[in-house]
Design a protein around this motif. Structure first.
Motif, PDB file in Angstrom:
ATOM      1  N   MET A  81      24.012  18.601  -1.831  1.00  0.00           N
ATOM      2  CA  MET A  81      22.974  17.757  -2.423  1.00  0.00           C
ATOM      3  C   MET A  81      22.052  17.235  -1.337  1.00  0.00           C
ATOM      4  SD  MET A  81      24.955  14.206  -3.348  1.00  0.00           S
ATOM      5  CE  MET A  81      25.749  13.230  -2.052  1.00  0.00           C
ATOM      6  N   SER A  82      20.887  16.768  -1.768  1.00  0.00           N
ATOM      7  CA  SER A  82      19.900  16.215  -0.846  1.00  0.00           C
ATOM      8  C   SER A  82      19.455  14.855  -1.341  1.00  0.00           C
ATOM      9  CB  SER A  82      18.697  17.154  -0.718  1.00  0.00           C
ATOM     10  OG  SER A  82      18.072  17.348  -1.971  1.00  0.00           O
ATOM     11  N   LEU A  83      19.317  13.917  -0.410  1.00  0.00           N
ATOM     12  CA  LEU A  83      18.783  12.589  -0.688  1.00  0.00           C
ATOM     13  C   LEU A  83      17.357  12.564  -0.132  1.00  0.00           C
ATOM     14  CD1 LEU A  83      21.859  10.354   0.222  1.00  0.00           C
ATOM     15  CD2 LEU A  83      21.379  11.635  -1.883  1.00  0.00           C
ATOM     16  N   GLN A  84      16.391  12.662  -1.028  1.00  0.00           N
ATOM     17  CA  GLN A  84      15.002  12.853  -0.621  1.00  0.00           C
ATOM     18  C   GLN A  84      14.381  11.544  -0.155  1.00  0.00           C
ATOM     19  OE1 GLN A  84      11.814  13.882  -3.573  1.00  0.00           O
ATOM     20  NE2 GLN A  84      11.843  15.838  -2.498  1.00  0.00           N
ATOM     21  N   CYS A  85      13.784  11.579   1.026  1.00  0.00           N
ATOM     22  CA  CYS A  85      13.084  10.426   1.584  1.00  0.00           C
ATOM     23  C   CYS A  85      11.833  10.930   2.291  1.00  0.00           C
ATOM     24  CB  CYS A  85      13.983   9.658   2.555  1.00  0.00           C
ATOM     25  SG  CYS A  85      13.216   8.170   3.239  1.00  0.00           S
ATOM     26  N   ILE A  86      10.698  10.829   1.598  1.00  0.00           N
ATOM     27  CA  ILE A  86       9.419  11.303   2.138  1.00  0.00           C
ATOM     28  C   ILE A  86       8.480  10.112   2.246  1.00  0.00           C
ATOM     29  CG2 ILE A  86       7.451  12.825   1.777  1.00  0.00           C
ATOM     30  CD1 ILE A  86       9.279  14.707   0.278  1.00  0.00           C
ATOM     31  N   TYR A  87       8.027   9.825   3.450  1.00  0.00           N
ATOM     32  CA  TYR A  87       7.147   8.686   3.701  1.00  0.00           C
ATOM     33  C   TYR A  87       5.706   9.163   3.579  1.00  0.00           C
ATOM     34  CZ  TYR A  87       5.288   4.537   6.064  1.00  0.00           C
ATOM     35  OH  TYR A  87       4.609   3.393   6.370  1.00  0.00           O
ATOM     36  N   SER A  88       4.979   8.620   2.594  1.00  0.00           N
ATOM     37  CA  SER A  88       3.641   9.116   2.274  1.00  0.00           C
ATOM     38  C   SER A  88       2.532   8.413   3.050  1.00  0.00           C
ATOM     39  CB  SER A  88       3.376   8.968   0.770  1.00  0.00           C
ATOM     40  OG  SER A  88       3.504   7.614   0.366  1.00  0.00           O
ATOM     41  N   SER A  89       2.838   7.327   3.742  1.00  0.00           N
ATOM     42  CA  SER A  89       1.806   6.585   4.466  1.00  0.00           C
ATOM     43  C   SER A  89       1.422   7.308   5.756  1.00  0.00           C
ATOM     44  CB  SER A  89       2.295   5.170   4.787  1.00  0.00           C
ATOM     45  OG  SER A  89       1.351   4.477   5.575  1.00  0.00           O
ATOM     46  N   ALA A  91       8.454  20.015  12.124  1.00  0.00           N
ATOM     47  CA  ALA A  91       7.825  20.775  11.040  1.00  0.00           C
ATOM     48  C   ALA A  91       7.358  19.851   9.921  1.00  0.00           C
ATOM     49  CB  ALA A  91       8.799  21.813  10.502  1.00  0.00           C
ATOM     50  N   ALA A  92       8.100  18.773   9.659  1.00  0.00           N
ATOM     51  CA  ALA A  92       7.743  17.827   8.600  1.00  0.00           C
ATOM     52  C   ALA A  92       8.010  16.414   9.109  1.00  0.00           C
ATOM     53  CB  ALA A  92       8.534  18.112   7.335  1.00  0.00           C
ATOM     54  N   PRO A  93       7.090  15.835   9.864  1.00  0.00           N
ATOM     55  CA  PRO A  93       7.345  14.542  10.506  1.00  0.00           C
ATOM     56  C   PRO A  93       7.522  13.392   9.536  1.00  0.00           C
ATOM     57  CG  PRO A  93       5.047  15.195  10.764  1.00  0.00           C
ATOM     58  CD  PRO A  93       5.765  16.375  10.198  1.00  0.00           C
ATOM     59  N   ASN A  94       7.048  13.528   8.297  1.00  0.00           N
ATOM     60  CA  ASN A  94       7.188  12.438   7.320  1.00  0.00           C
ATOM     61  C   ASN A  94       8.348  12.666   6.351  1.00  0.00           C
ATOM     62  OD1 ASN A  94       5.967  14.582   6.006  1.00  0.00           O
ATOM     63  ND2 ASN A  94       4.878  13.264   4.564  1.00  0.00           N
ATOM     64  N   LEU A 100      12.985   3.004   7.523  1.00  0.00           N
ATOM     65  CA  LEU A 100      12.008   3.472   8.507  1.00  0.00           C
ATOM     66  C   LEU A 100      11.338   2.287   9.194  1.00  0.00           C
ATOM     67  CD1 LEU A 100      12.433   6.011   6.707  1.00  0.00           C
ATOM     68  CD2 LEU A 100      10.008   6.523   7.045  1.00  0.00           C
ATOM     69  N   HIS A 101      11.179   2.421  10.525  1.00  0.00           N
ATOM     70  CA  HIS A 101      10.385   1.476  11.306  1.00  0.00           C
ATOM     71  C   HIS A 101       9.043   2.149  11.596  1.00  0.00           C
ATOM     72  CE1 HIS A 101      13.962  -1.047  12.151  1.00  0.00           C
ATOM     73  NE2 HIS A 101      14.588   0.126  12.123  1.00  0.00           N
ATOM     74  N   THR A 102       7.964   1.529  11.174  1.00  0.00           N
ATOM     75  CA  THR A 102       6.638   2.137  11.321  1.00  0.00           C
ATOM     76  C   THR A 102       5.687   1.171  12.023  1.00  0.00           C
ATOM     77  OG1 THR A 102       5.753   1.322   9.205  1.00  0.00           O
ATOM     78  CG2 THR A 102       7.001   3.387   9.160  1.00  0.00           C
ATOM     79  N   PHE A 103       4.620   1.726  12.547  1.00  0.00           N
ATOM     80  CA  PHE A 103       3.562   0.927  13.168  1.00  0.00           C
ATOM     81  C   PHE A 103       2.226   1.302  12.516  1.00  0.00           C
ATOM     82  CE2 PHE A 103       0.210   0.198  16.268  1.00  0.00           C
ATOM     83  CZ  PHE A 103       0.494  -1.097  16.692  1.00  0.00           C
ATOM     84  N   PRO A 104       1.429   0.327  12.043  1.00  0.00           N
ATOM     85  CA  PRO A 104       1.561  -1.116  12.321  1.00  0.00           C
ATOM     86  C   PRO A 104       2.166  -1.945  11.184  1.00  0.00           C
ATOM     87  CG  PRO A 104      -0.646  -0.659  11.561  1.00  0.00           C
ATOM     88  CD  PRO A 104       0.095   0.663  11.513  1.00  0.00           C
ATOM     89  N   HIS A 105       2.612  -1.333  10.069  1.00  0.00           N
ATOM     90  CA  HIS A 105       3.006  -2.106   8.894  1.00  0.00           C
ATOM     91  C   HIS A 105       4.480  -2.504   8.859  1.00  0.00           C
ATOM     92  CE1 HIS A 105      -0.861  -0.420   7.342  1.00  0.00           C
ATOM     93  NE2 HIS A 105      -0.925  -1.628   6.817  1.00  0.00           N
ATOM     94  N   GLY A 106       5.259  -2.197   9.896  1.00  0.00           N
ATOM     95  CA  GLY A 106       6.631  -2.657   9.928  1.00  0.00           C
ATOM     96  C   GLY A 106       7.592  -1.727   9.221  1.00  0.00           C
ATOM     97  N   HIS A 107       8.668  -2.296   8.634  1.00  0.00           N
ATOM     98  CA  HIS A 107       9.723  -1.467   8.059  1.00  0.00           C
ATOM     99  C   HIS A 107       9.391  -1.038   6.623  1.00  0.00           C
ATOM    100  CE1 HIS A 107      11.025  -5.400   6.396  1.00  0.00           C
ATOM    101  NE2 HIS A 107      11.499  -4.658   5.413  1.00  0.00           N
ATOM    102  N   ALA A 111       6.279  -1.824  -5.982  1.00  0.00           N
ATOM    103  CA  ALA A 111       5.647  -0.768  -5.194  1.00  0.00           C
ATOM    104  C   ALA A 111       6.573   0.431  -5.121  1.00  0.00           C
ATOM    105  CB  ALA A 111       5.324  -1.277  -3.798  1.00  0.00           C
ATOM    106  N   SER A 112       6.166   1.532  -5.721  1.00  0.00           N
ATOM    107  CA  SER A 112       7.010   2.712  -5.818  1.00  0.00           C
ATOM    108  C   SER A 112       7.209   3.375  -4.456  1.00  0.00           C
ATOM    109  CB  SER A 112       6.386   3.714  -6.791  1.00  0.00           C
ATOM    110  OG  SER A 112       7.076   4.934  -6.757  1.00  0.00           O
ATOM    111  N   LYS A 113       8.415   3.914  -4.254  1.00  0.00           N
ATOM    112  CA  LYS A 113       8.719   4.712  -3.054  1.00  0.00           C
ATOM    113  C   LYS A 113       8.599   6.203  -3.356  1.00  0.00           C
ATOM    114  CE  LYS A 113       9.834   1.112  -0.535  1.00  0.00           C
ATOM    115  NZ  LYS A 113       9.853   0.042  -1.544  1.00  0.00           N
ATOM    116  N   TYR A 114       7.955   6.524  -4.479  1.00  0.00           N
ATOM    117  CA  TYR A 114       7.802   7.924  -4.854  1.00  0.00           C
ATOM    118  C   TYR A 114       6.886   8.618  -3.852  1.00  0.00           C
ATOM    119  CZ  TYR A 114       7.323  11.964  -7.941  1.00  0.00           C
ATOM    120  OH  TYR A 114       7.359  13.234  -8.477  1.00  0.00           O
ATOM    121  N   GLN A 115       7.082   9.952  -3.688  1.00  0.00           N
ATOM    122  CA  GLN A 115       6.420  10.685  -2.621  1.00  0.00           C
ATOM    123  C   GLN A 115       4.928  10.908  -2.847  1.00  0.00           C
ATOM    124  OE1 GLN A 115       8.742  14.252  -2.811  1.00  0.00           O
ATOM    125  NE2 GLN A 115       7.409  15.222  -4.298  1.00  0.00           N
TER     126      GLN A 115
END
Length: 310
Positions: free
Chosen positions: A33-41, A87-90, A111-118, A189-193
């Protein structure tokens, strides 16, 4: 001071036990199985961690850094892996091999991101017999790729709606697209891809979501659920089909080819009829007294054939 620290620790554990867990996606347990986590920002990813959420703690599964790479912790080594981040950084999807019932539970993609935080997405893994099966769709919407698609639904009941939830349903997982709390007029706020536009206001009687620039991957079942403070609920399921441009072109070519063949067939039949009329313009000869005389046709190219009476 020590008593205060101990009390705060006990209070934290109590809140963790009593607080209801909220999740973004429900996944059906499977051996692979796969647990999908795609960050769209477009924010820059600085670090990512995968956790399994236990009752009072978080168990670290894997950690990844764009600079230092990734590490999978025990006892998950050789059982889980991440995609190649170059290949897929997000895409921080976590893949399981030989998953078992021990893997049922809640997982966090942090995820820890810049500049909007976690940024965090919570996924619930459930047993196969507990995975909810969608009801037959009430409506079917067809769209071309690149269009903005609007899905709407309205409850038949007259009771006051407290919460509206939109979901996308797949055979192996259910993704929450948006949740609207009407009593507060606030939406989750949806976490959908992909990007989803939705409405959320107090006392609204209908709801909609808009998916801009749809593609074939947006095809599938969508469900909206109304819940009231009285416990009443109502659910609607609709199917979206985004046509494939190549399929449409093949269909157009098929129809055009059929029309050309039909036209050629009509021309061929017309030519045969016209040729027969030209070869035999007067099928019978009449004598001066009006009697009909027999007519015989000779075949000069085939002299061995007998005369044929017509």
């Amino acid at each position: 001071m020590d008593y205060l620290t101990f009390f705060l620790a006990i209070l934290h554990v109590y809140r963790a036990l009593c607080e209801e867990m909220f999740w973004d996606t429900t996944v059906k347990l499977a051996e692979n199985m796969s647990l999908q986590c795609i960050y769209s920002s477009l924010d820059t990813l600085t670090q990512m961690e995968w956790f399994k959420i236990n009752t009072t703690s978080r168990e670290l599964i894997a950690i990844f850094s764009p600079i230092y790479g990734g590490v999978v912790k025990q006892p998950y080594t050789y059982r889980v892996y991440l995609l190649n981040s170059t290949a897929a950084p997000n895409d921080m999807t976590l893949y399981f091999h030989n998953a078992s019932e021990a893997d049922i539970g809640f997982y966090s993609c942090f995820l820890h991101t810049f500049p909007h935080g976690h940024w965090e997405k919570v996924i619930q893994v459930v047993a196969s017999d507990s995975f909810e099966i969608a009801a037959p769709s009430n409506r079917h919407i067809v769209s071309e790729p690149g269009k903005n698609v609007t899905l709407t639904c309205q409850p038949a009941g007259k009771w006051p709606v407290q919460q509206v939830t939109w979901e996308k349903i797949q055979p192996h997982q259910i993704d929450i697209l948006t949740i609207c709390n009407l009593s507060q007029g606030k939406s989750y706020a949806s976490k959908y891809q992909r990007e989803i536009w939705s409405s959320c206001s107090q006392d609204m009687r209908s709801t909609f979501i808009i998916m801009p620039h749809v593609t074939a991957s947006d095809s599938g079942l969508y469900r909206c659920c109304f819940k009231a403070s009285t416990g009443d609920s109502e659910t609607f399921v609709m199917r979206l089909t985004v046509t494939n441009g190549k399929t449409d072109n093949q269909y157009i070519l098929f129809v055009a080819g059929g029309a050309v063949l039909l036209l050629l067939l009509v021309i061929l039949i017309t030519t045969i009829i016209a040729g027969n009329n030209y070869r035999n313009p007067n099928p019978t000869n009449q004598s001066s007294d009006g009697a009909t005389e027999d007519v015989y046709v000779n075949y000069p190219a085939f002299s061995h054939r007998p005369k044929t009476r017509i």
